[in-house]
Design a protein around this motif. Structure first.
Motif, PDB file in Angstrom:
ATOM      1  N   ASP A  51       0.791  -1.311  -0.023  1.00 25.96           N
ATOM      2  CA  ASP A  51       0.036   0.007  -0.144  1.00 25.96           C
ATOM      3  C   ASP A  51       0.642   1.239   0.013  1.00 25.96           C
ATOM      4  N   ARG A  52       1.812   1.291   0.929  1.00 27.39           N
ATOM      5  CA  ARG A  52       2.682   2.394   1.122  1.00 27.39           C
ATOM      6  C   ARG A  52       3.614   2.820  -0.442  1.00 27.39           C
ATOM      7  N   LEU A  53       4.018   1.653  -0.874  1.00 27.58           N
ATOM      8  CA  LEU A  53       4.491   1.733  -2.253  1.00 27.58           C
ATOM      9  C   LEU A  53       3.583   2.266  -3.199  1.00 27.58           C
ATOM     10  N   ASN A  54       2.639   1.850  -3.419  1.00 21.51           N
ATOM     11  CA  ASN A  54       1.481   2.373  -4.387  1.00 21.51           C
ATOM     12  C   ASN A  54       1.204   3.817  -4.153  1.00 21.51           C
ATOM     13  N   GLN A  55       1.145   4.217  -2.805  1.00 20.66           N
ATOM     14  CA  GLN A  55       0.799   5.408  -2.513  1.00 20.66           C
ATOM     15  C   GLN A  55       1.929   6.384  -3.083  1.00 20.66           C
ATOM     16  N   ASP A  56       3.133   6.099  -2.890  1.00 23.90           N
ATOM     17  CA  ASP A  56       4.509   6.718  -3.083  1.00 23.90           C
ATOM     18  C   ASP A  56       4.416   6.944  -4.486  1.00 23.90           C
ATOM     19  N   ARG A  57       4.193   5.579  -5.314  1.00 27.59           N
ATOM     20  CA  ARG A  57       4.127   5.874  -6.946  1.00 27.59           C
ATOM     21  C   ARG A  57       3.151   6.829  -7.172  1.00 27.59           C
ATOM     22  N   LEU A  58       1.919   6.883  -6.578  1.00 25.14           N
ATOM     23  CA  LEU A  58       0.806   7.654  -7.183  1.00 25.14           C
ATOM     24  C   LEU A  58       1.294   9.020  -7.082  1.00 25.14           C
ATOM     25  N   ALA A  59       1.951   9.464  -5.706  1.00 24.17           N
ATOM     26  CA  ALA A  59       2.309  10.776  -5.673  1.00 24.17           C
ATOM     27  C   ALA A  59       3.387  11.180  -6.687  1.00 24.17           C
ATOM     28  N   GLU A  60       4.352  10.485  -6.976  1.00 19.04           N
ATOM     29  CA  GLU A  60       5.382  10.482  -7.853  1.00 19.04           C
ATOM     30  C   GLU A  60       4.647  10.811  -9.281  1.00 19.04           C
ATOM     31  N   LEU A  61       3.618  10.421  -9.546  1.00 18.96           N
ATOM     32  CA  LEU A  61       2.904  10.605 -10.875  1.00 18.96           C
ATOM     33  C   LEU A  61       2.102  11.682 -10.730  1.00 18.96           C
ATOM     34  N   GLY A  62       2.038  12.432  -9.670  1.00 16.25           N
ATOM     35  CA  GLY A  62       1.248  13.672  -9.432  1.00 16.25           C
ATOM     36  C   GLY A  62      -0.278  13.523  -9.000  1.00 16.25           C
ATOM     37  N   TRP A  63      -0.504  12.325  -8.639  1.00 18.38           N
ATOM     38  CA  TRP A  63      -1.879  11.865  -8.151  1.00 18.38           C
ATOM     39  C   TRP A  63      -2.123  12.193  -6.674  1.00 18.38           C
ATOM     40  N   ASN A  64      -3.132  12.863  -6.147  1.00 18.02           N
ATOM     41  CA  ASN A  64      -3.515  12.633  -4.675  1.00 18.02           C
ATOM     42  C   ASN A  64      -4.488  11.219  -4.414  1.00 18.02           C
ATOM     43  N   TYR A  65      -4.227  10.861  -3.146  1.00 20.62           N
ATOM     44  CA  TYR A  65      -5.129   9.931  -2.840  1.00 20.62           C
ATOM     45  C   TYR A  65      -5.691  10.131  -1.429  1.00 20.62           C
ATOM     46  N   MET A  66      -6.745   9.327  -1.316  1.00 22.85           N
ATOM     47  CA  MET A  66      -7.515   9.348   0.209  1.00 22.85           C
ATOM     48  C   MET A  66      -7.914   7.862   0.529  1.00 22.85           C
ATOM     49  N   ILE A  67      -7.550   7.554   1.794  1.00 20.14           N
ATOM     50  CA  ILE A  67      -7.950   6.556   2.246  1.00 20.14           C
ATOM     51  C   ILE A  67      -9.122   6.524   2.905  1.00 20.14           C
ATOM     52  N   VAL A  68     -10.136   5.569   2.875  1.00 23.41           N
ATOM     53  CA  VAL A  68     -11.232   5.530   3.812  1.00 23.41           C
ATOM     54  C   VAL A  68     -11.105   4.055   4.175  1.00 23.41           C
ATOM     55  N   TRP A  69     -11.181   4.185   5.416  1.00 21.71           N
ATOM     56  CA  TRP A  69     -11.150   2.922   6.076  1.00 21.71           C
ATOM     57  C   TRP A  69     -12.577   2.094   6.645  1.00 21.71           C
ATOM     58  N   GLU A  70     -12.654   0.766   6.690  1.00 21.76           N
ATOM     59  CA  GLU A  70     -14.036   0.352   6.739  1.00 21.76           C
ATOM     60  C   GLU A  70     -14.674   0.773   8.071  1.00 21.76           C
ATOM     61  N   CYS A  71     -14.082   0.960   9.144  1.00 23.20           N
ATOM     62  CA  CYS A  71     -14.631   1.514  10.315  1.00 23.20           C
ATOM     63  C   CYS A  71     -15.370   2.967  10.411  1.00 23.20           C
ATOM     64  N   GLU A  72     -14.800   4.027   9.151  1.00 21.32           N
ATOM     65  CA  GLU A  72     -15.349   5.091   9.005  1.00 21.32           C
ATOM     66  C   GLU A  72     -16.699   4.952   8.353  1.00 21.32           C
ATOM     67  N   LEU A  73     -17.124   3.941   8.018  1.00 16.99           N
ATOM     68  CA  LEU A  73     -18.490   3.854   7.214  1.00 16.99           C
ATOM     69  C   LEU A  73     -19.329   4.211   8.137  1.00 16.99           C
ATOM     70  N   ARG A  74     -19.199   4.015   9.498  1.00 11.12           N
ATOM     71  CA  ARG A  74     -20.269   4.112  10.424  1.00 11.12           C
ATOM     72  C   ARG A  74     -20.967   5.475  10.556  1.00 11.12           C
ATOM     73  N   GLU A  75     -19.945   6.293  10.337  1.00  5.49           N
ATOM     74  CA  GLU A  75     -20.474   8.099  10.247  1.00  5.49           C
ATOM     75  C   GLU A  75     -20.246   8.600   8.924  1.00  5.49           C
ATOM     76  N   SER A  76     -21.607   7.913   8.413  1.00  4.80           N
ATOM     77  CA  SER A  76     -21.605   8.426   6.665  1.00  4.80           C
ATOM     78  C   SER A  76     -21.773  10.109   6.427  1.00  4.80           C
ATOM     79  N   ALA A  77     -22.413  10.847   7.620  1.00  2.00           N
ATOM     80  CA  ALA A  77     -22.328  12.352   7.184  1.00  2.00           C
ATOM     81  C   ALA A  77     -20.747  12.745   7.450  1.00  2.00           C
TER      82      ALA A  77
END
Length: 138
Positions: free
Chosen positions: A97-123
């Motif tokens: 995951d970290r490697l893929n995130q670093d590669r995305l950043a090098e390509l100029g992409w921003n990323y967001m991670i949504v964790w499974e437990c965060e789905l409880r608070e949909s608002a």
């Protein structure tokens, strides 16, 4: 000690999906309701992100707390059997995951991670996604 036979365990593990999971589908519905359109699982980007917003150069990953080791989360518990196997596998997931995130950043992409437990608070999740993607919809 595992309570299942190797065949039963293998059958159970085969049922675990890696895309179009319930948490991912939930996030897709939230994003769509916010008015954003996206592509899914593009193989030309590192890590095959769950949701891709090409014009914004942003991606969203929906991570299961167990499989991607969400630190401090109740859902991130270590199995009681075959600890060495699971530690190596789950640590490998985090490293990848970290490697893929670093590669995305090098390509100029921003990323967001949504964790499974965060789905409880949909608002709160919707607010966070709206903030990440920006106010204007495409």
């Amino acid at each position: 000690m595992d309570t299942l036979t190797p065949y039963q365990r293998s059958a159970r593990m085969r049922c675990i999906r890696n895309k179009n999971t319930k948490p991912e589908m939930f996030v897709r519905r939230v994003v769509h309701a916010l008015g954003f359109r996206y592509r899914i699982h593009l193989s030309d980007l590192p890590g095959r992100p769950d949701l891709v917003f090409r014009s914004r150069r942003k991606v969203i990953f929906v991570h299961g707390c167990f499989w991607h080791r969400h630190e401090g989360c109740v859902l991130c518990r270590m199995p009681k059997s075959r600890i060495r196997f699971w530690k190596r596998k789950l640590d490998g997931n985090r490293t990848r995951d970290r490697l893929n995130q670093d590669r995305l950043a090098e390509l100029g992409w921003n990323y967001m991670i949504v964790w499974e437990c965060e789905l409880r608070e949909s608002a709160q999740l919707a607010t966070r996604i709206q903030s990440f993607l920006g106010g204007t919809r495409l």
